[in-house]
Design a protein around this motif. Sequence first.
Motif, short mmCIF file in Angstrom:
data_model
loop_
_atom_site.label_atom_id
_atom_site.label_comp_id
_atom_site.label_asym_id
_atom_site.label_seq_id
_atom_site.Cartn_x
_atom_site.Cartn_y
_atom_site.Cartn_z
N GLN A 127 -0.15 87.17 41.94
CA GLN A 127 0.21 87.21 40.53
C GLN A 127 0.14 88.62 39.94
OE1 GLN A 127 1.16 84.25 38.84
NE2 GLN A 127 1.29 83.71 40.99
N GLY A 128 -0.32 89.60 40.71
CA GLY A 128 -0.42 90.96 40.19
C GLY A 128 -1.23 91.83 41.12
N MET A 129 -1.70 92.98 40.62
CA MET A 129 -2.49 93.90 41.42
C MET A 129 -3.87 94.05 40.80
SD MET A 129 -0.26 94.66 43.70
CE MET A 129 -0.94 96.08 44.57
N THR A 130 -4.87 94.17 41.66
CA THR A 130 -6.23 94.34 41.18
C THR A 130 -6.87 95.54 41.86
OG1 THR A 130 -8.37 93.23 40.88
CG2 THR A 130 -7.22 92.79 42.94
N PHE A 131 -7.81 96.18 41.17
CA PHE A 131 -8.48 97.37 41.70
C PHE A 131 -9.35 97.02 42.91
CE2 PHE A 131 -12.37 99.95 41.72
CZ PHE A 131 -11.82 101.19 41.99
N SER A 132 -9.26 97.84 43.97
CA SER A 132 -10.04 97.60 45.18
C SER A 132 -11.12 98.66 45.39
CB SER A 132 -9.10 97.57 46.40
OG SER A 132 -9.83 97.43 47.59
N GLU A 133 -10.71 99.93 45.44
CA GLU A 133 -11.68 101.01 45.69
C GLU A 133 -11.07 102.36 45.29
OE1 GLU A 133 -12.43 101.58 49.82
OE2 GLU A 133 -10.34 101.29 50.39
N VAL A 134 -11.93 103.43 45.37
CA VAL A 134 -11.47 104.80 45.17
C VAL A 134 -11.70 105.55 46.46
CG1 VAL A 134 -11.84 106.95 43.92
CG2 VAL A 134 -11.92 104.77 42.69
N ARG A 135 -10.73 106.33 46.90
CA ARG A 135 -10.86 107.13 48.13
C ARG A 135 -10.22 108.50 47.92
NH1 ARG A 135 -5.91 107.56 49.96
NH2 ARG A 135 -4.45 105.80 50.00
N PRO A 136 -10.52 109.47 48.79
CA PRO A 136 -9.92 110.79 48.68
C PRO A 136 -8.40 110.73 48.80
CG PRO A 136 -11.82 110.87 50.13
CD PRO A 136 -11.55 109.42 49.85
N TYR A 137 -7.74 111.62 48.08
CA TYR A 137 -6.28 111.70 48.09
C TYR A 137 -5.78 112.05 49.49
CZ TYR A 137 -1.58 113.46 47.10
OH TYR A 137 -0.23 113.68 47.10
N GLN A 138 -4.70 111.40 49.91
CA GLN A 138 -4.05 111.69 51.18
C GLN A 138 -2.61 112.05 50.92
OE1 GLN A 138 -4.54 108.21 53.63
NE2 GLN A 138 -6.78 108.40 53.74
N PHE A 139 -2.05 112.89 51.78
CA PHE A 139 -0.66 113.31 51.61
C PHE A 139 0.25 112.08 51.56
CE2 PHE A 139 3.51 114.51 53.32
CZ PHE A 139 3.85 115.52 52.43
N GLY A 140 1.09 112.02 50.54
CA GLY A 140 2.01 110.90 50.39
C GLY A 140 1.57 109.89 49.34
N ASP A 141 0.31 109.95 48.90
CA ASP A 141 -0.16 109.04 47.86
C ASP A 141 0.57 109.30 46.54
OD1 ASP A 141 -1.98 107.70 49.43
OD2 ASP A 141 -3.68 108.99 48.90
N GLU A 142 0.76 108.24 45.77
CA GLU A 142 1.45 108.38 44.48
C GLU A 142 0.55 109.10 43.48
OE1 GLU A 142 3.57 104.87 42.99
OE2 GLU A 142 3.05 103.87 44.86
N ILE A 143 1.14 110.03 42.74
CA ILE A 143 0.41 110.82 41.75
C ILE A 143 -0.19 109.90 40.68
CG2 ILE A 143 0.59 112.62 39.97
CD1 ILE A 143 0.83 113.66 42.83
N ARG A 144 0.53 108.82 40.32
CA ARG A 144 0.05 107.94 39.25
C ARG A 144 -1.21 107.17 39.63
NH1 ARG A 144 2.32 102.57 39.46
NH2 ARG A 144 3.54 102.24 41.37
N ARG A 145 -1.55 107.17 40.93
CA ARG A 145 -2.76 106.48 41.38
C ARG A 145 -4.02 107.37 41.32
NH1 ARG A 145 -1.35 101.33 40.88
NH2 ARG A 145 0.36 100.70 42.24
N ILE A 146 -3.85 108.62 40.95
CA ILE A 146 -5.00 109.54 40.93
C ILE A 146 -6.02 109.11 39.87
CG2 ILE A 146 -5.74 111.90 40.36
CD1 ILE A 146 -3.23 112.94 41.67
N ASP A 147 -7.28 109.06 40.28
CA ASP A 147 -8.39 108.78 39.35
C ASP A 147 -8.85 110.13 38.79
OD1 ASP A 147 -10.86 108.34 38.16
OD2 ASP A 147 -11.36 106.70 39.51
N TRP A 148 -8.39 110.46 37.58
CA TRP A 148 -8.61 111.81 37.04
C TRP A 148 -10.08 112.04 36.71
CZ3 TRP A 148 -5.01 115.06 38.03
CH2 TRP A 148 -3.68 114.62 38.15
N ASN A 149 -10.82 111.01 36.30
CA ASN A 149 -12.24 111.19 36.00
C ASN A 149 -13.03 111.61 37.24
OD1 ASN A 149 -11.98 110.54 33.30
ND2 ASN A 149 -12.28 108.35 33.68
#
Length: 287
Positions: free
Chosen positions: A36-58
Amino acid sequence: MDIKDIIKKVKQIEIRTKKKSEATLMGQYHSAFKGQGMTFSEVRPYQFGDEIRRIDWNKTARFREPFVKVMEEERELTMMLLVDISASMDYGTKTQLKREFVAEICASLGFSAAGNNDKVGLILFADKVYKVIPPQKGRKHILAIISNILTSEYVPAESKIDEALQFMMSVFQKKSMAFIFSDFEDSYDLKILRVASKKHQLLGMRVFDDKDNEIPDIGYALFHDAETGKQVWANTSNSRWRYNYAEHQKKKIKEVTEDFENSSASFMNINTGEDYSKFLYQYFRKR
């Protein structure tokens, strides 16, 4: 049926339907009914190819290196089985009664849902709702649902699909996949069908016997309506009478099909003993 016969019947249905659900239905079920949608799972270090909008800026600012939020699909769904237990469903002239055929289809759907860790619930209805089994997960729960469909007392009353739909809408607020099993011999409120199809994903499944659509030539016969108790004599040797009956049934089925389609719901006709898995497979593919 006594308790030993019931256990044997349920076991036979489990064996037959688990093979079908695993072989043909489960994959299509999973792809058709996505979460029915997407839910938060975890935070991990950025990897090449990851979407910019997924960045956790805090977290990125705190650790001075980029981190991204990992999201996952919400897989858990709820399947509701609405089964007509009016007396006309306790009937069959071939290898199975309608109720036995419905129990088998429900088992296939239930095991497909259980394989995806989804919940399955049951509503037994006729002129009113007679029994409700709240949605749960697991094999034992599916077996209990099969047993209830097989052993419930089938009621000599006209079926009211409206009552079942209204009950489902009032009790189960979360959007569900709802499968309605009936021979659709009785009328229903089209407005309620339309409202229900907006809140839930509906599939009407008309389970019928050959004799529901056409009456053979057996001479004068006394017909008894199992739901209303009415009796009527008819000359089945009269070809015009048989033709009119068959045409009336065709017209009724056409109207029900159009009602469902115009309500943004789905509808299918399945003859007892027919390979229902191909119908469900096609339905899942269309989804």
